[in-house]
Design a protein around this motif. Structure first.
Motif, PDB file in Angstrom:
ATOM      1  N   SER A  21       0.838  -1.202   0.000  1.00 45.82           N
ATOM      2  CA  SER A  21       0.000   0.000   0.000  1.00 45.82           C
ATOM      3  C   SER A  21       0.875   1.255   0.000  1.00 45.82           C
ATOM      4  O   SER A  21       1.995   1.269   0.515  1.00 45.82           O
ATOM      5  CB  SER A  21      -0.924   0.014   1.219  1.00 45.82           C
ATOM      6  N   ILE A  22       0.329   2.311  -0.602  1.00 51.52           N
ATOM      7  CA  ILE A  22       1.059   3.572  -0.760  1.00 51.52           C
ATOM      8  C   ILE A  22       0.545   4.583   0.258  1.00 51.52           C
ATOM      9  O   ILE A  22      -0.664   4.787   0.407  1.00 51.52           O
ATOM     10  CB  ILE A  22       0.896   4.112  -2.192  1.00 51.52           C
ATOM     11  N   PHE A  23       1.483   5.247   0.945  1.00 51.60           N
ATOM     12  CA  PHE A  23       1.166   6.160   2.040  1.00 51.60           C
ATOM     13  C   PHE A  23       1.713   7.558   1.779  1.00 51.60           C
ATOM     14  O   PHE A  23       2.770   7.711   1.160  1.00 51.60           O
ATOM     15  CB  PHE A  23       1.799   5.660   3.342  1.00 51.60           C
ATOM     16  N   ARG A  24       1.004   8.570   2.292  1.00 52.99           N
ATOM     17  CA  ARG A  24       1.580   9.918   2.378  1.00 52.99           C
ATOM     18  C   ARG A  24       2.594   9.870   3.517  1.00 52.99           C
ATOM     19  O   ARG A  24       2.212   9.664   4.669  1.00 52.99           O
ATOM     20  CB  ARG A  24       0.496  10.951   2.713  1.00 52.99           C
ATOM     21  N   ILE A  25       3.857  10.081   3.205  1.00 55.40           N
ATOM     22  CA  ILE A  25       4.856   9.968   4.274  1.00 55.40           C
ATOM     23  C   ILE A  25       5.157  11.328   4.903  1.00 55.40           C
ATOM     24  O   ILE A  25       5.913  11.419   5.865  1.00 55.40           O
ATOM     25  CB  ILE A  25       6.154   9.284   3.794  1.00 55.40           C
ATOM     26  N   TYR A  26       4.583  12.399   4.364  1.00 58.29           N
ATOM     27  CA  TYR A  26       4.739  13.743   4.924  1.00 58.29           C
ATOM     28  C   TYR A  26       6.195  13.989   5.342  1.00 58.29           C
ATOM     29  O   TYR A  26       7.092  13.977   4.519  1.00 58.29           O
ATOM     30  CB  TYR A  26       3.743  13.964   6.058  1.00 58.29           C
ATOM     31  N   SER A  27       6.467  14.207   6.628  1.00 57.30           N
ATOM     32  CA  SER A  27       7.807  14.650   7.034  1.00 57.30           C
ATOM     33  C   SER A  27       8.887  13.578   6.937  1.00 57.30           C
ATOM     34  O   SER A  27      10.073  13.883   7.120  1.00 57.30           O
ATOM     35  CB  SER A  27       7.772  15.219   8.450  1.00 57.30           C
ATOM     36  N   MET A  28       8.533  12.355   6.619  1.00 57.76           N
ATOM     37  CA  MET A  28       9.565  11.375   6.280  1.00 57.76           C
ATOM     38  C   MET A  28      10.151  11.676   4.899  1.00 57.76           C
ATOM     39  O   MET A  28      11.106  11.024   4.470  1.00 57.76           O
ATOM     40  CB  MET A  28       9.026   9.948   6.381  1.00 57.76           C
ATOM     41  N   THR A  29       9.599  12.687   4.233  1.00 55.16           N
ATOM     42  CA  THR A  29      10.228  13.244   3.029  1.00 55.16           C
ATOM     43  C   THR A  29      11.528  13.955   3.390  1.00 55.16           C
ATOM     44  O   THR A  29      12.472  13.989   2.592  1.00 55.16           O
ATOM     45  CB  THR A  29       9.266  14.257   2.358  1.00 55.16           C
ATOM     46  N   LYS A  30      11.589  14.531   4.580  1.00 56.08           N
ATOM     47  CA  LYS A  30      12.724  15.376   4.978  1.00 56.08           C
ATOM     48  C   LYS A  30      14.083  14.673   4.867  1.00 56.08           C
ATOM     49  O   LYS A  30      15.030  15.249   4.320  1.00 56.08           O
ATOM     50  CB  LYS A  30      12.496  15.932   6.386  1.00 56.08           C
ATOM     51  N   LYS A  83      -2.007   3.347  -9.915  1.00 61.19           N
ATOM     52  CA  LYS A  83      -1.654   2.928  -8.560  1.00 61.19           C
ATOM     53  C   LYS A  83      -2.648   3.428  -7.510  1.00 61.19           C
ATOM     54  O   LYS A  83      -2.475   3.146  -6.323  1.00 61.19           O
ATOM     55  CB  LYS A  83      -0.249   3.422  -8.199  1.00 61.19           C
ATOM     56  N   MET A  84      -3.664   4.148  -7.929  1.00 59.01           N
ATOM     57  CA  MET A  84      -4.616   4.717  -6.967  1.00 59.01           C
ATOM     58  C   MET A  84      -5.338   3.653  -6.149  1.00 59.01           C
ATOM     59  O   MET A  84      -5.778   3.914  -5.028  1.00 59.01           O
ATOM     60  CB  MET A  84      -5.637   5.596  -7.694  1.00 59.01           C
ATOM     61  N   ASN A  85      -5.439   2.440  -6.675  1.00 61.35           N
ATOM     62  CA  ASN A  85      -6.116   1.375  -5.927  1.00 61.35           C
ATOM     63  C   ASN A  85      -5.244   0.819  -4.796  1.00 61.35           C
ATOM     64  O   ASN A  85      -5.663  -0.079  -4.067  1.00 61.35           O
ATOM     65  CB  ASN A  85      -6.539   0.244  -6.862  1.00 61.35           C
ATOM     66  N   ARG A  86      -4.040   1.388  -4.655  1.00 62.17           N
ATOM     67  CA  ARG A  86      -3.152   1.007  -3.540  1.00 62.17           C
ATOM     68  C   ARG A  86      -2.955   2.161  -2.549  1.00 62.17           C
ATOM     69  O   ARG A  86      -2.273   2.003  -1.540  1.00 62.17           O
ATOM     70  CB  ARG A  86      -1.782   0.570  -4.084  1.00 62.17           C
ATOM     71  N   PHE A  87      -3.543   3.313  -2.829  1.00 61.96           N
ATOM     72  CA  PHE A  87      -3.348   4.521  -2.033  1.00 61.96           C
ATOM     73  C   PHE A  87      -4.245   4.484  -0.803  1.00 61.96           C
ATOM     74  O   PHE A  87      -5.458   4.297  -0.891  1.00 61.96           O
ATOM     75  CB  PHE A  87      -3.655   5.740  -2.893  1.00 61.96           C
ATOM     76  N   VAL A  88      -3.655   4.685   0.374  1.00 60.23           N
ATOM     77  CA  VAL A  88      -4.368   4.535   1.648  1.00 60.23           C
ATOM     78  C   VAL A  88      -5.131   5.810   1.990  1.00 60.23           C
ATOM     79  O   VAL A  88      -4.621   6.924   1.846  1.00 60.23           O
ATOM     80  CB  VAL A  88      -3.377   4.193   2.777  1.00 60.23           C
ATOM     81  N   GLU A  89      -6.356   5.657   2.471  1.00 61.42           N
ATOM     82  CA  GLU A  89      -7.158   6.792   2.918  1.00 61.42           C
ATOM     83  C   GLU A  89      -6.602   7.316   4.245  1.00 61.42           C
ATOM     84  O   GLU A  89      -6.097   6.552   5.075  1.00 61.42           O
ATOM     85  CB  GLU A  89      -8.614   6.367   3.084  1.00 61.42           C
ATOM     86  N   PHE A  90      -6.699   8.626   4.449  1.00 56.61           N
ATOM     87  CA  PHE A  90      -6.189   9.290   5.650  1.00 56.61           C
ATOM     88  C   PHE A  90      -7.371   9.597   6.571  1.00 56.61           C
ATOM     89  O   PHE A  90      -8.328  10.251   6.161  1.00 56.61           O
ATOM     90  CB  PHE A  90      -5.462  10.567   5.229  1.00 56.61           C
ATOM     91  N   TYR A  91      -7.284   9.138   7.835  1.00 58.94           N
ATOM     92  CA  TYR A  91      -8.409   9.264   8.763  1.00 58.94           C
ATOM     93  C   TYR A  91      -8.059  10.098   9.998  1.00 58.94           C
ATOM     94  O   TYR A  91      -6.898  10.218  10.389  1.00 58.94           O
ATOM     95  CB  TYR A  91      -8.875   7.874   9.224  1.00 58.94           C
TER      96      TYR A  91
END
Length: 417
Positions: free
Chosen positions: A90-99, A256-264
């Motif tokens: 699954s694909i995640f927004r990693i936000y500050s793990m981009t740093k 790849k959108m079918n692997r993108f995780v929803e943010f809750y």
């Protein structure tokens, strides 16, 4: 008989570790790297339990030791509304793990002699040539400015000690100016961000203390200026391509959108709803944020971390010198600026454990780490040759301390140093 035994062992290893993405790094049973399968299984059990109780929408955890992946598990849901299970890829927004990734890009340019740690940032960003420092009248809140006592240095920029802030994470008079002046408006190009930032006062004198900030977004801009490439192009050519990080980018392609995780967001009532105000990741952004814009998978990020643990190389591809990696995980804060937690310093875009006992125990000296806004976390322990990655997409009230939990459950599974 030997062929059948080999086939059985291959099936068992695939079951233990889990996916082709992990296999790229090499896999092993925990016992082969001094860990206990029985004890490490507690990490899987606890994460699944949290998901089943509704405390987590979904999670992927991954552990590697001595260059071998020993754990890759998914639990819970990728999307609650449809009951879609979380997957290991699954694909995640990693936000500050981009740093840290932006930091590596900067250090590639450092190795090319494009900049030095003690250089003033204004040498490369003229808009920062005359930065002022805010002075707030405690009686009425009025903001005036005073000159900075020295120009912000590249070292201070890369260690969050240059006087910048974030805007939406704080309530100071300077944070309010960031918001009012739309300094960090990701609908505008990076050049607009730099121009507005250059007109906004610093929160404190450069080098005075550590304070979380937009510093790494400034670094993303610097990568473009120093390299002559766009930031996404530079990362693809110098980091993602060589490391085979095939699912890491500033957006998620349609396929790849079918692997993108929803943010809750989990409320006080224990119910999770879709997090408000989430950016559109279906197309390349106008502002590719070096501080928080990437998406990735656990397996991709593991490849990045393993490169760092290896001293800058993976699978024959050298990204950095071992000396540069060592520099990145060396504390850059002077004693007077240490405002992080006990036993912890800050290097070049990483937090660094200097005193393991003071920092909470377990982690080896020199462990470096960070996390992301949506709950993702990782650490790299050079003493025990250990990498742990956790991926979730959830914020809210009464969230479990997953970093502490995974730290306890992972280190207790090490039975041979």
């Amino acid at each position: 008989m030997k062929l059948a035994r080999r086939f059985f062992c291959s099936l068992l290893l695939a079951f233990v570790v889990g996916s082709a993405g992990a296999a790229d790094l090499g896999t092993a049973r925990p016992e082969a790297v001094g860990m206990s399968s029985q004890r490490l299984k507690l990490l899987t059990t606890e994460m699944k339990s949290l998901a089943e109780r509704g405390e987590l929408s979904g999670v992927v955890t991954m552990v590697a030791r001595k260059g071998k992946v020993v754990h890759l598990e998914a639990a819970g849901k990728r999307e609650l509304e449809n009951g879609t299970p979380m997957q290991k890829d699954s694909i995640f927004r990693i936000y500050s793990m981009t740093k840290p990734i932006t930091g590596v890009a900067m250090m590639i340019l450092f190795e090319q002699g494009k900049w030095q740690l003690n250089d003033p940032v204004s040498k490369y960003i003229p808009e920062f040539a005359d930065l002022k420092v805010a002075k707030v009248d405690p009686a009425n809140g009025a903001v005036t400015t005073v000159p900075s006592n020295h120009p912000m240095t590249m070292r201070e920029l890369m260690s969050h000690s240059g006087g910048l802030t974030y805007g939406f994470f704080g309530g100071t008079a300077v944070d309010k100016q960031y918001v009012e002046n739309k300094v960090f408006d990701q609908g505008q190009p990076m050049q607009t961000f730099i121009e507005r930032l250059g007109k906004t006062p610093l929160l404190f004198q450069p080098g005075e203390r550590w304070h979380y900030s937009v510093s790494v977004d400034v670094q993303g801009y610097l990568v473009e200026k120093l390299s002559g490439q766009s930031f996404p192009e530079f990362l693809q050519e110098h980091v993602f391509g060589p490391l085979k990080m095939v699912d890491t980018a500033f957006y998620v392609p349609a396929a790849k959108m079918n692997r993108f995780v929803e943010f809750y967001y989990r409320g006080k009532d224990g119910k999770s709803v879709k997090h408000p105000g989430v950016a559109d990741y279906s197309k390349p952004p106008v502002f590719p944020s070096g501080g928080g814009g990437l998406v990735s998978t656990a397996s991709d990020y593991m490849r990045f971390c393993q490169m760092l643990l290896n001293g800058g190389a993976l699978d024959g591809q050298r990204i950095l010198s071992p000396l540069t990696v060592k520099l990145m995980r060396t504390n850059m804060l002077p004693e007077s600026a240490r405002t992080m937690g006990p036993g912890t310093g800050f290097g070049l875009d990483f937090a660094v454990v200097e005193d393991p006992a003071a920092a909470g125990g377990f982690a080896g000296e020199g462990t470096f780490y960070w996390g992301g806004f949506a709950g993702t976390w990782f650490w790299i322990d050079p003493v025990y040759e250990l990498i742990v990655i956790g991926m979730i997409q959830q914020r809210g009230d009464d969230m479990p301390d997953l970093r502490a939990l995974s730290r306890a459950l992972t280190y207790q599974s090490i039975v041979e140093e």
